[in-house]
Design an enzyme around this catalytic site. Structure first.
Site, PDB file in Angstrom:
ATOM      1  N   GLU A   1      50.564  84.465  15.492  1.00  0.00           N
ATOM      2  CA  GLU A   1      51.642  83.506  15.192  1.00  0.00           C
ATOM      3  C   GLU A   1      52.402  83.259  16.490  1.00  0.00           C
ATOM      4  OE1 GLU A   1      53.912  84.969  11.853  1.00  0.00           O
ATOM      5  OE2 GLU A   1      52.197  84.749  10.506  1.00  0.00           O
TER       6      GLU A   1
ATOM      7  N   SER B   1      49.696  90.893  19.358  1.00  0.00           N
ATOM      8  CA  SER B   1      49.292  92.313  19.281  1.00  0.00           C
ATOM      9  C   SER B   1      49.840  92.980  18.025  1.00  0.00           C
ATOM     10  CB  SER B   1      49.833  93.079  20.499  1.00  0.00           C
ATOM     11  OG  SER B   1      49.505  92.438  21.702  1.00  0.00           O
TER      12      SER B   1
ATOM     13  N   GLY C   1      33.237  81.976  49.678  1.00  0.00           N
ATOM     14  CA  GLY C   1      34.159  81.437  50.683  1.00  0.00           C
ATOM     15  C   GLY C   1      34.925  80.249  50.120  1.00  0.00           C
ATOM     16  N   GLY C   2      35.174  79.249  50.960  1.00  0.00           N
ATOM     17  CA  GLY C   2      35.955  78.082  50.553  1.00  0.00           C
ATOM     18  C   GLY C   2      35.297  77.304  49.427  1.00  0.00           C
TER      19      GLY C   2
ATOM     20  N   GLU D   1      40.933  89.168  21.194  1.00  0.00           N
ATOM     21  CA  GLU D   1      40.578  90.323  20.335  1.00  0.00           C
ATOM     22  C   GLU D   1      41.333  91.584  20.784  1.00  0.00           C
ATOM     23  OE1 GLU D   1      39.133  89.102  18.055  1.00  0.00           O
ATOM     24  OE2 GLU D   1      37.317  87.971  18.521  1.00  0.00           O
TER      25      GLU D   1
HETATM   26  C1  FAD Z   1      42.486  80.981  24.246  1.00  0.00           C
HETATM   27  C2  FAD Z   1      42.954  81.885  23.159  1.00  0.00           C
HETATM   28  C3  FAD Z   1      42.290  81.909  21.942  1.00  0.00           C
HETATM   29  C4  FAD Z   1      42.749  82.720  20.902  1.00  0.00           C
HETATM   30  N1  FAD Z   1      42.111  82.676  19.678  1.00  0.00           N
HETATM   31  C5  FAD Z   1      42.652  83.349  18.637  1.00  0.00           C
HETATM   32  C6  FAD Z   1      42.096  83.212  17.315  1.00  0.00           C
HETATM   33  O1  FAD Z   1      41.090  82.533  17.106  1.00  0.00           O
HETATM   34  N2  FAD Z   1      42.741  83.818  16.274  1.00  0.00           N
HETATM   35  C7  FAD Z   1      43.860  84.589  16.463  1.00  0.00           C
HETATM   36  O2  FAD Z   1      44.371  85.137  15.492  1.00  0.00           O
HETATM   37  N3  FAD Z   1      44.378  84.776  17.704  1.00  0.00           N
HETATM   38  C8  FAD Z   1      43.803  84.169  18.800  1.00  0.00           C
HETATM   39  N4  FAD Z   1      44.341  84.326  20.048  1.00  0.00           N
HETATM   40  C9  FAD Z   1      45.552  85.128  20.207  1.00  0.00           C
HETATM   41  C10 FAD Z   1      45.278  86.449  20.888  1.00  0.00           C
HETATM   42  O3  FAD Z   1      44.599  87.305  20.005  1.00  0.00           O
HETATM   43  C11 FAD Z   1      46.626  86.996  21.353  1.00  0.00           C
HETATM   44  O4  FAD Z   1      47.083  86.168  22.406  1.00  0.00           O
HETATM   45  C12 FAD Z   1      46.517  88.432  21.816  1.00  0.00           C
HETATM   46  O5  FAD Z   1      46.259  89.293  20.741  1.00  0.00           O
HETATM   47  C13 FAD Z   1      47.805  88.882  22.524  1.00  0.00           C
HETATM   48  O6  FAD Z   1      48.927  88.589  21.737  1.00  0.00           O
HETATM   49  P1  FAD Z   1      50.181  87.838  22.386  1.00  0.00           P
HETATM   50  O7  FAD Z   1      49.669  86.667  23.134  1.00  0.00           O
HETATM   51  O8  FAD Z   1      51.161  87.583  21.308  1.00  0.00           O
HETATM   52  O9  FAD Z   1      50.768  88.856  23.425  1.00  0.00           O
HETATM   53  P2  FAD Z   1      51.860  90.050  23.080  1.00  0.00           P
HETATM   54  O10 FAD Z   1      51.403  90.778  21.900  1.00  0.00           O
HETATM   55  O11 FAD Z   1      53.206  89.413  23.039  1.00  0.00           O
HETATM   56  O12 FAD Z   1      51.718  90.913  24.370  1.00  0.00           O
HETATM   57  C14 FAD Z   1      52.311  90.548  25.629  1.00  0.00           C
HETATM   58  C15 FAD Z   1      51.987  91.648  26.641  1.00  0.00           C
HETATM   59  O13 FAD Z   1      52.561  92.900  26.194  1.00  0.00           O
HETATM   60  C16 FAD Z   1      51.543  93.882  26.091  1.00  0.00           C
HETATM   61  N5  FAD Z   1      51.819  94.735  24.935  1.00  0.00           N
HETATM   62  C17 FAD Z   1      52.084  94.350  23.660  1.00  0.00           C
HETATM   63  N6  FAD Z   1      52.286  95.405  22.868  1.00  0.00           N
HETATM   64  C18 FAD Z   1      52.123  96.495  23.655  1.00  0.00           C
HETATM   65  C19 FAD Z   1      52.173  97.907  23.416  1.00  0.00           C
HETATM   66  N7  FAD Z   1      52.396  98.410  22.191  1.00  0.00           N
HETATM   67  N8  FAD Z   1      51.973  98.741  24.466  1.00  0.00           N
HETATM   68  C20 FAD Z   1      51.714  98.252  25.703  1.00  0.00           C
HETATM   69  N9  FAD Z   1      51.650  96.929  25.985  1.00  0.00           N
HETATM   70  C21 FAD Z   1      51.844  96.074  24.977  1.00  0.00           C
HETATM   71  C22 FAD Z   1      50.252  93.109  25.925  1.00  0.00           C
HETATM   72  O14 FAD Z   1      49.130  93.879  26.334  1.00  0.00           O
HETATM   73  C23 FAD Z   1      50.501  91.924  26.828  1.00  0.00           C
HETATM   74  O15 FAD Z   1      50.252  92.284  28.170  1.00  0.00           O
HETATM   75  C24 FAD Z   1      43.867  83.552  21.115  1.00  0.00           C
HETATM   76  C25 FAD Z   1      44.508  83.571  22.361  1.00  0.00           C
HETATM   77  C26 FAD Z   1      44.068  82.747  23.372  1.00  0.00           C
HETATM   78  C27 FAD Z   1      44.795  82.765  24.699  1.00  0.00           C
END
Ligand code: FAD
Length: 398
Positions: free
Chosen positions: A131, A136, A352-353, A376
């Site tokens: 959302e 995560s 390289g470039g 994932e």
């Molecule tokens: C191109 C693309 C396609 C996608 N396709 C799908 C899809 O088909 N379906 C779907 O459901 N999702 C999809 N996603 C979403 C994707 O699964 C999430 O972006 C991903 O799980 C990370 O969640 P976030 O972006 O909210 O980052 P956040 O959860 O906000 O994390 C931000 C940062 O904080 C770190 N972090 C968070 N919690 C912790 C913790 N407990 N300990 C240490 N570090 C932490 C993370 O590692 C990251 O570096 C897609 C994303 C992209 C970019």
């Protein structure tokens, strides 16, 4: 690739499938990938070709019209496809996860309704957990389904749906307040059928336009807005609310093997490009591969390709054997995606470039690799899963 990323003990059928896919990738994907990617164009002809090869039904049981193949076969196919163009593997991945979830957790009626049409690629799947406010932290999902007689009414916003526009079936994880103490036990997966396309595609269901991304182009990634969307209780995966979190985690676990496979495919291609270029480009009177610094880079890249491939194959084989593979899938995904970022950077530097020019394939691979560090579950989330799993095994009595 003659030597790298070979897999021992494949059946004749697996070898035949892989040879067919490899030839398709070399003839139908690699020659068109740059142009389609730069135009951010959906690879319609390639997708039709994959349908003909039966790739959409690769893991769907034969009784539902699929090929009934293993996760290993699927992962090796994904590796080949990502070697050609990662976006094409993205077209099939969410479909594969949704088909897998229906196969594992669906009611008999849901299997009969969806799987035969998913096997042909007529019904195409997307899966939706993320959302705007969370990725995560899945248990924090806010999109809500409220029971109203025999129906449910869903409100809320989902984010980052790969294939959100091109799919016709979305497995969406939403909150159903069941009063369970633990937040994740209140989550439910709904199977949302919709027409492909953008805009308001059904009453209360809107797919705004494509999100403009740095890479992973061609495949559409979208938001999804539920606004009083009404569906029946029959649309709940498995028929009972409250099981969605476990169902999705099962799907994501096989998805992690798939992301590892994609990372392997991109790394193999980055190595292929580097080893060829290093023999063609001359500096100081000799091919750059004759400089030990470059030859050693190639040695490191090949070693990373090999290590990632072996871990990916191991994780797939564990799942195929019916064994728990959360730790191994997490390790494979972590290592393969981190190595992929390193190997593509090494290949880029060897170019390289020219590596910075859009005429060269490595430029695209450089933009594709970072997504694998995120999709994932990020590397930090993989480390969380791995360390929790290790403490289950190695925890001491206190
Ligand atoms: C191109 C693309 C396609 C996608 N396709 C799908 C899809 O088909 N379906 C779907 O459901 N999702 C999809 N996603 C979403 C994707 O699964 C999430 O972006 C991903 O799980 C990370 O969640 P976030 O972006 O909210 O980052 P956040 O959860 O906000 O994390 C931000 C940062 O904080 C770190 N972090 C968070 N919690 C912790 C913790 N407990 N300990 C240490 N570090 C932490 C993370 O590692 C990251 O570096 C897609 C994303 C992209 C970019």
């Amino acid at each position: 690739m003659a030597r790298l990323a070979q897999t021992a003990d494949l059946t004749d059928i697996q070898q035949e499938i892989l040879a067919t896919v490899r030839s398709f990738v070399d003839k139908e994907i690699i020659p068109h990938a740059q142009e389609l990617e730069h135009a951010d164009a959906y690879p319609t002809e390639i997708v039709e070709g994959l349908k003909e090869l039966g790739i959409f039904g690769l893991m769907i049981p034969e009784e539902y019209g699929g090929l009934g193949e293993s996760l290993l076969t699927y992962a090796l196919v994904v590796e080949e496809i990502a070697r050609g163009w990662m976006s094409v593997s993205g077209v099939i991945n969410t479909h594969f996860i949704v088909a897998y979830m229906i196969r594992q957790h669906g009611t008999q009626a849901q299997k009969e309704h969806f799987l035969p049409r998913m096997a042909t690629g007529e019904v195409r799947g997307a899966f939706s957990m993320s959302e705007p406010g969370l990725g995560s932290d899945v248990a924090g999902i806010r999109t809500k389904a409220v029971r109203d007689g025999d129906s449910y009414v869903i409100d809320g916003q989902k984010m980052w749906l790969t294939n959100g526009g091109s799919s016709t079936l979305v497995a969406a994880l939403v909150r159903t307040d069941l009063g369970a103490d633990k937040a994740h036990q209140n989550l439910t997966t709904f199977l949302v059928e919709k027409p492909a396309g953008f805009g308001t595609v059904a009453p209360g269901l809107t797919i705004p336009g494509k999100i403009d991304k740095m890479g992973y182009k061609g495949v559409d990634t979208t938001e999804l807005v539920f606004d009083g969307y009404r569906t029946s209780a029959d649309a709940i995966l498995g028929g009972e609310p409250g099981r969605g979190f476990a169902q999705m985690m099962d799907g994501v676990e096989v998805g992690r093997v798939n992301v590892a496979a994609r990372a392997c495919g991109i790394s193999i291609r980055a190595f292929e490009l580097a080893v060829e270029y290093a023999q063609q480009r001359e500096t100081f009177g000799k091919p750059i591969v004759a400089h030990q610094a470059i030859a050693f880079q190639l040695a490191e890249m090949a070693t990373k390709v090999e290590a990632a491939h072996l871990m990916m194959v191991n994780a797939a084989r564990l799942k195929d054997a019916g064994r728990r593979n959360d730790v191994e899938a997490g390790m494979a995904k972590l290592l393969a995606s981190e190595y992929c970022a390193e190997v593509t950077t090494q290949s880029f530097r060897i170019h390289g470039g020219y590596g910075y020019s859009k005429e060269y394939e490595i430029e695209r691979l450089m933009r594709e690799a970072p997504f694998l560090l995120i999709g994932e579950g990020t590397s930090e989330i993989q480390k969380t899963i791995i360390s929790r799993g290790l403490l289950r095994e190695y925890g001491i009595e206190r």
